[in-house]
Scaffold this motif. Structure first.
Motif, PDB file in Angstrom:
ATOM      1  N   HIS A 255       0.826  -1.201   0.000  1.00 49.54           N
ATOM      2  CA  HIS A 255       0.000   0.000   0.000  1.00 49.54           C
ATOM      3  C   HIS A 255       0.870   1.265   0.000  1.00 49.54           C
ATOM      4  CE1 HIS A 255      -2.992  -3.005   0.900  1.00 49.54           C
ATOM      5  NE2 HIS A 255      -2.407  -3.293   2.047  1.00 49.54           N
ATOM      6  N   ARG A 256       0.257   2.392  -0.324  1.00 45.20           N
ATOM      7  CA  ARG A 256       0.959   3.674  -0.359  1.00 45.20           C
ATOM      8  C   ARG A 256       0.444   4.570   0.759  1.00 45.20           C
ATOM      9  NH1 ARG A 256       3.010   0.176  -3.853  1.00 45.20           N
ATOM     10  NH2 ARG A 256       3.948   1.092  -5.713  1.00 45.20           N
ATOM     11  N   VAL A 257       1.365   5.243   1.448  1.00 44.67           N
ATOM     12  CA  VAL A 257       1.024   6.161   2.536  1.00 44.67           C
ATOM     13  C   VAL A 257       1.691   7.505   2.259  1.00 44.67           C
ATOM     14  CG1 VAL A 257       1.182   6.589   5.008  1.00 44.67           C
ATOM     15  CG2 VAL A 257       0.820   4.251   4.180  1.00 44.67           C
ATOM     16  N   LEU A 258       0.925   8.571   2.364  1.00 46.46           N
ATOM     17  CA  LEU A 258       1.440   9.916   2.118  1.00 46.46           C
ATOM     18  C   LEU A 258       1.335  10.762   3.384  1.00 46.46           C
ATOM     19  CD1 LEU A 258       0.163  10.941  -1.439  1.00 46.46           C
ATOM     20  CD2 LEU A 258       2.510  11.049  -0.616  1.00 46.46           C
ATOM     21  N   GLN A 259       2.456  11.372   3.763  1.00 47.45           N
ATOM     22  CA  GLN A 259       2.454  12.215   4.952  1.00 47.45           C
ATOM     23  C   GLN A 259       1.605  13.462   4.754  1.00 47.45           C
ATOM     24  OE1 GLN A 259       6.535  13.097   5.913  1.00 47.45           O
ATOM     25  NE2 GLN A 259       6.825  11.186   7.034  1.00 47.45           N
ATOM     26  N   GLN A 260       1.666  14.036   3.551  1.00 46.98           N
ATOM     27  CA  GLN A 260       0.985  15.305   3.327  1.00 46.98           C
ATOM     28  C   GLN A 260       0.669  15.492   1.843  1.00 46.98           C
ATOM     29  OE1 GLN A 260      -1.217  17.565   4.151  1.00 46.98           O
ATOM     30  NE2 GLN A 260      -0.036  17.838   6.046  1.00 46.98           N
ATOM     31  N   ILE A 261      -0.371  16.263   1.567  1.00 49.21           N
ATOM     32  CA  ILE A 261      -0.654  16.720   0.209  1.00 49.21           C
ATOM     33  C   ILE A 261      -0.957  18.207   0.273  1.00 49.21           C
ATOM     34  CG2 ILE A 261      -1.456  14.502  -0.681  1.00 49.21           C
ATOM     35  CD1 ILE A 261      -4.326  15.424  -0.214  1.00 49.21           C
ATOM     36  N   ASP A 262      -0.651  18.913  -0.816  1.00 49.20           N
ATOM     37  CA  ASP A 262      -0.778  20.372  -0.823  1.00 49.20           C
ATOM     38  C   ASP A 262      -2.153  20.819  -1.313  1.00 49.20           C
ATOM     39  OD1 ASP A 262       1.826  20.709   0.114  1.00 49.20           O
ATOM     40  OD2 ASP A 262       2.639  20.608  -1.918  1.00 49.20           O
ATOM     41  N   MET A 263      -3.194  20.265  -0.711  1.00 49.66           N
ATOM     42  CA  MET A 263      -4.555  20.696  -1.017  1.00 49.66           C
ATOM     43  C   MET A 263      -5.476  20.207   0.091  1.00 49.66           C
ATOM     44  SD  MET A 263      -5.485  18.108  -4.200  1.00 49.66           S
ATOM     45  CE  MET A 263      -3.961  18.396  -5.094  1.00 49.66           C
ATOM     46  N   SER A 264      -6.642  20.777   0.167  1.00 49.29           N
ATOM     47  CA  SER A 264      -7.609  20.359   1.183  1.00 49.29           C
ATOM     48  C   SER A 264      -8.202  18.997   0.809  1.00 49.29           C
ATOM     49  CB  SER A 264      -8.725  21.391   1.313  1.00 49.29           C
ATOM     50  OG  SER A 264      -9.499  21.424   0.117  1.00 49.29           O
ATOM     51  N   ASP A 265      -8.830  18.345   1.781  1.00 50.19           N
ATOM     52  CA  ASP A 265      -9.501  17.076   1.509  1.00 50.19           C
ATOM     53  C   ASP A 265     -10.561  17.260   0.430  1.00 50.19           C
ATOM     54  OD1 ASP A 265      -7.948  16.121   3.531  1.00 50.19           O
ATOM     55  OD2 ASP A 265      -9.588  15.641   4.905  1.00 50.19           O
ATOM     56  N   ILE A 367      -3.917   2.296   8.391  1.00 48.36           N
ATOM     57  CA  ILE A 367      -5.007   2.983   9.088  1.00 48.36           C
ATOM     58  C   ILE A 367      -4.477   3.681  10.332  1.00 48.36           C
ATOM     59  CG2 ILE A 367      -7.279   2.697  10.144  1.00 48.36           C
ATOM     60  CD1 ILE A 367      -7.095   2.053   7.103  1.00 48.36           C
ATOM     61  N   ARG A 368      -3.622   2.993  11.062  1.00 52.76           N
ATOM     62  CA  ARG A 368      -3.083   3.551  12.308  1.00 52.76           C
ATOM     63  C   ARG A 368      -2.268   4.807  12.046  1.00 52.76           C
ATOM     64  NH1 ARG A 368      -0.965  -0.732  13.881  1.00 52.76           N
ATOM     65  NH2 ARG A 368       1.194  -0.392  13.222  1.00 52.76           N
ATOM     66  N   LYS A 369      -1.482   4.833  10.973  1.00 49.19           N
ATOM     67  CA  LYS A 369      -0.654   6.004  10.678  1.00 49.19           C
ATOM     68  C   LYS A 369      -1.503   7.235  10.397  1.00 49.19           C
ATOM     69  CE  LYS A 369       3.515   3.671   9.022  1.00 49.19           C
ATOM     70  NZ  LYS A 369       4.433   3.414   7.888  1.00 49.19           N
ATOM     71  N   VAL A 370      -2.636   7.049   9.721  1.00 46.86           N
ATOM     72  CA  VAL A 370      -3.524   8.181   9.465  1.00 46.86           C
ATOM     73  C   VAL A 370      -4.218   8.610  10.751  1.00 46.86           C
ATOM     74  CG1 VAL A 370      -5.554   8.976   8.174  1.00 46.86           C
ATOM     75  CG2 VAL A 370      -3.853   7.517   7.053  1.00 46.86           C
ATOM     76  N   ASP A 371      -4.662   7.643  11.542  1.00 51.36           N
ATOM     77  CA  ASP A 371      -5.370   7.960  12.788  1.00 51.36           C
ATOM     78  C   ASP A 371      -4.488   8.699  13.793  1.00 51.36           C
ATOM     79  OD1 ASP A 371      -7.814   6.956  12.017  1.00 51.36           O
ATOM     80  OD2 ASP A 371      -7.503   4.982  12.924  1.00 51.36           O
ATOM     81  N   THR A 372      -3.201   8.377  13.807  1.00 48.31           N
ATOM     82  CA  THR A 372      -2.286   9.013  14.765  1.00 48.31           C
ATOM     83  C   THR A 372      -1.708  10.326  14.249  1.00 48.31           C
ATOM     84  OG1 THR A 372      -0.408   7.740  13.912  1.00 48.31           O
ATOM     85  CG2 THR A 372      -1.627   6.792  15.769  1.00 48.31           C
ATOM     86  N   GLY A 373      -2.019  10.674  13.002  1.00 53.74           N
ATOM     87  CA  GLY A 373      -1.507  11.912  12.436  1.00 53.74           C
ATOM     88  C   GLY A 373      -0.137  11.775  11.799  1.00 53.74           C
ATOM     89  N   ALA A 374       0.409  10.558  11.769  1.00 52.49           N
ATOM     90  CA  ALA A 374       1.705  10.347  11.124  1.00 52.49           C
ATOM     91  C   ALA A 374       1.596  10.440   9.612  1.00 52.49           C
ATOM     92  CB  ALA A 374       2.269   8.985  11.526  1.00 52.49           C
ATOM     93  N   ALA A 375       0.373  10.325   9.089  1.00 55.40           N
ATOM     94  CA  ALA A 375       0.151  10.425   7.648  1.00 55.40           C
ATOM     95  C   ALA A 375      -1.175  11.119   7.382  1.00 55.40           C
ATOM     96  CB  ALA A 375       0.166   9.046   6.996  1.00 55.40           C
ATOM     97  N   ARG A 376      -1.285  11.724   6.224  1.00 54.75           N
ATOM     98  CA  ARG A 376      -2.526  12.396   5.822  1.00 54.75           C
ATOM     99  C   ARG A 376      -3.488  11.397   5.176  1.00 54.75           C
ATOM    100  NH1 ARG A 376      -3.436  17.474   3.341  1.00 54.75           N
ATOM    101  NH2 ARG A 376      -5.677  17.749   2.986  1.00 54.75           N
ATOM    102  N   LEU A 377      -2.936  10.474   4.382  1.00 53.88           N
ATOM    103  CA  LEU A 377      -3.807   9.526   3.685  1.00 53.88           C
ATOM    104  C   LEU A 377      -3.075   8.225   3.400  1.00 53.88           C
ATOM    105  CD1 LEU A 377      -3.155   9.242   0.343  1.00 53.88           C
ATOM    106  CD2 LEU A 377      -3.839  11.631   0.446  1.00 53.88           C
ATOM    107  N   ALA A 378      -3.867   7.182   3.214  1.00 52.86           N
ATOM    108  CA  ALA A 378      -3.357   5.873   2.814  1.00 52.86           C
ATOM    109  C   ALA A 378      -4.149   5.392   1.610  1.00 52.86           C
ATOM    110  CB  ALA A 378      -3.469   4.875   3.965  1.00 52.86           C
TER     111      ALA A 378
END
Length: 432
Positions: A255-265, A367-378
């Motif tokens: 799977h792919r995990v992204l810490q941040q993206i430069d736009m709103s959800d 899922i855990r990385k997004v929930d803890t704030g370590a990532a923006r999306l998975a």
């Protein structure tokens, strides 16, 4: 086509107080930081050779290796052999025990252009450079890469089955997998292995960085040796070979995990809608289930909200990358083209080194990385099939990086393969 050789493995001295399971370690690209710290505490664990920790890791690993040889911590087997390696495992949600059967040998480090050994995915340049330096300084393959040959007649399996009845090692590794290693010394049987592989192509399943390290090292040494014959030890590479026709060959998704993206959800979802049907889901822990068996379907976990994405079929033809259809049809090609290039505006050549992009095999960890704030999306994806891997390899193209995860991983520490001239059997006739 594929020239393989038996070899005299370096193995831990059987007189050591340590049990073999205390000396093995995960491969360099899957060992976690927590695992590393625990393994480093054992001063003779194999991780000190495969993932050395110092300011000059390759130099220090070479010094340590020689020290272990001098002290008899590592001892070279007196006879060349083919090392049979079986891995018994189960998958989550199933009671079936699988057994991946294979053997470890030396294989010539063929250039990709020779079409003897075929790759299926890209590598990450910095990881290749690390492997080249370590190989150059130690002249040691600390772990075998994983290759696939095709033999629908299963010629070699009866001999492997017989050998595995008298194991050198049998232990449970960090994955919960039961690993069993044996060795074949019989000259007639070894000759059958060599003959069986000589007319086969090999598909590289796992270890692209380590194999490319061996390939680049071979090229360098060839250019420096005016008497080059092709039989020098530097021409060869340690590989674990399994039959692609076996039912117990398993590939898991990455799977792919992204810490941040430069736009709103909201903006991100709006841009996705041009290419995907987006269906909100209540439970993020079902995202891997709702996409099973569906082509071009992905799970998206974005800032705590869950969605199923399904590519609109009519836009698939928009893929402008100059790939054959075998690659364009892959789920991960669709993901990297429409989500990363078209929506996030990260060009293909920049995606390999994209800041904040990581690869995660464990679904719940995404899922855990997004929930803890370590990532923006998975982005959750399906596994690649063995048939897809074969089609891509034979097309001459490659998949996006980190497309496959052949499970289970081989472990490091059962044996090591030297490419020092005085420790290597180079001429095939000398092995028999």
């Amino acid at each position: 086509m594929a020239e393989i050789l038996p070899f005299k493995a370096w193995r831990y001295n059987e007189l050591l107080d340590n049990n073999i399971e205390e000396l093995t370690s995960p491969l360099f690209d899957v060992v976690s930081a927590k695992q590393r710290e625990a393994l480093y505490r054992n001063s003779i664990n194999s991780i000190h050779l495969s993932v050395p920790r110092s300011d000059s890791p390759a130099d220090d690993a070479a010094v340590l290796l020689q020290d272990w040889k001098d002290k008899g911590i590592l001892v070279q087997d007196p006879l060349p052999g083919i090392y049979v390696y079986y891995q018994y495992f189960r998958l989550p949600g199933s009671d079936k025990e699988y057994c991946r059967k294979g053997f470890i040998c030396n294989i010539k480090a063929y250039d990709w252009s020779e079409r003897v050994l075929l790759r299926h995915e890209n590598t990450i340049p910095t990881a290749v450079n690390d492997r080249i330096e370590l190989l150059e300084k130690t002249e040691l393959n600390t772990s075998p890469t994983h290759g696939l040959y095709t033999d629908p007649e299963f010629i070699l399996e009866p001999f492997m089955d017989e050998s595995i009845k008298s194991p050198l090692y049998e232990t449970e590794d960090y994955q919960g997998v039961r690993d069993v290693l044996a060795v074949i010394h019989d000259h007639t049987v070894i000759e059958l292995f060599l003959r069986t592989l000589e007319d086969r192509q090999i598909l590289l399943a796992d270890g692209h960085h380590r194999y490319e390290g061996s390939l680049e090292y071979r090229k360098k040494m060839t250019s420096l040796n005016p008497e080059h014959t092709g039989y020098e030890a530097y021409n060869y590479h340690l590989m674990y070979l399994t039959n692609s026709e076996h039912d117990d060959l398993r590939i898991l998704p990455t799977h792919r995990v992204l810490q941040q993206i430069d736009m709103s959800d909201e903006e991100f979802l709006q841009k996705l809608e041009a290419y995907f049907v987006i269906t909100p889901k209540e439970d993020p822990y079902e995202l891997n289930e709702v996409i099973i068996g569906k082509q071009w379907a992905f799970g998206l976990y974005l800032s705590g909200n869950s969605y199923k994405l399904r590519l609109r079929p009519e836009v698939h033809s928009q893929i402008s990358w100059k790939f054959p259809d075998e690659v364009k049809d892959l789920d991960l090609t669709v993901m990297h083209y429409f989500i990363f290039e078209r929506v996030l505006r990260v060009l293909r050549e920049k995606q390999r080194d994209m800041a904040g992009l990581s690869y995660e095999r464990n679904f719940t960890a995404c899922i855990r990385k997004v929930d803890t704030g370590a990532a923006r999306l998975a982005l959750i994806t399906n596994e690649v099939s063995m048939e897809q891997v074969k089609r891509v390899c034979h097309s001459g193209a490659i998949m996006p990086q980190k497309s496959t995860f052949f499970y289970p991983k081989v472990i490091c520490g059962f044996l090591f393969g030297s490419i020092k001239e005085d420790e290597f059997i180079t001429a095939p006739a000398a092995c028999l």
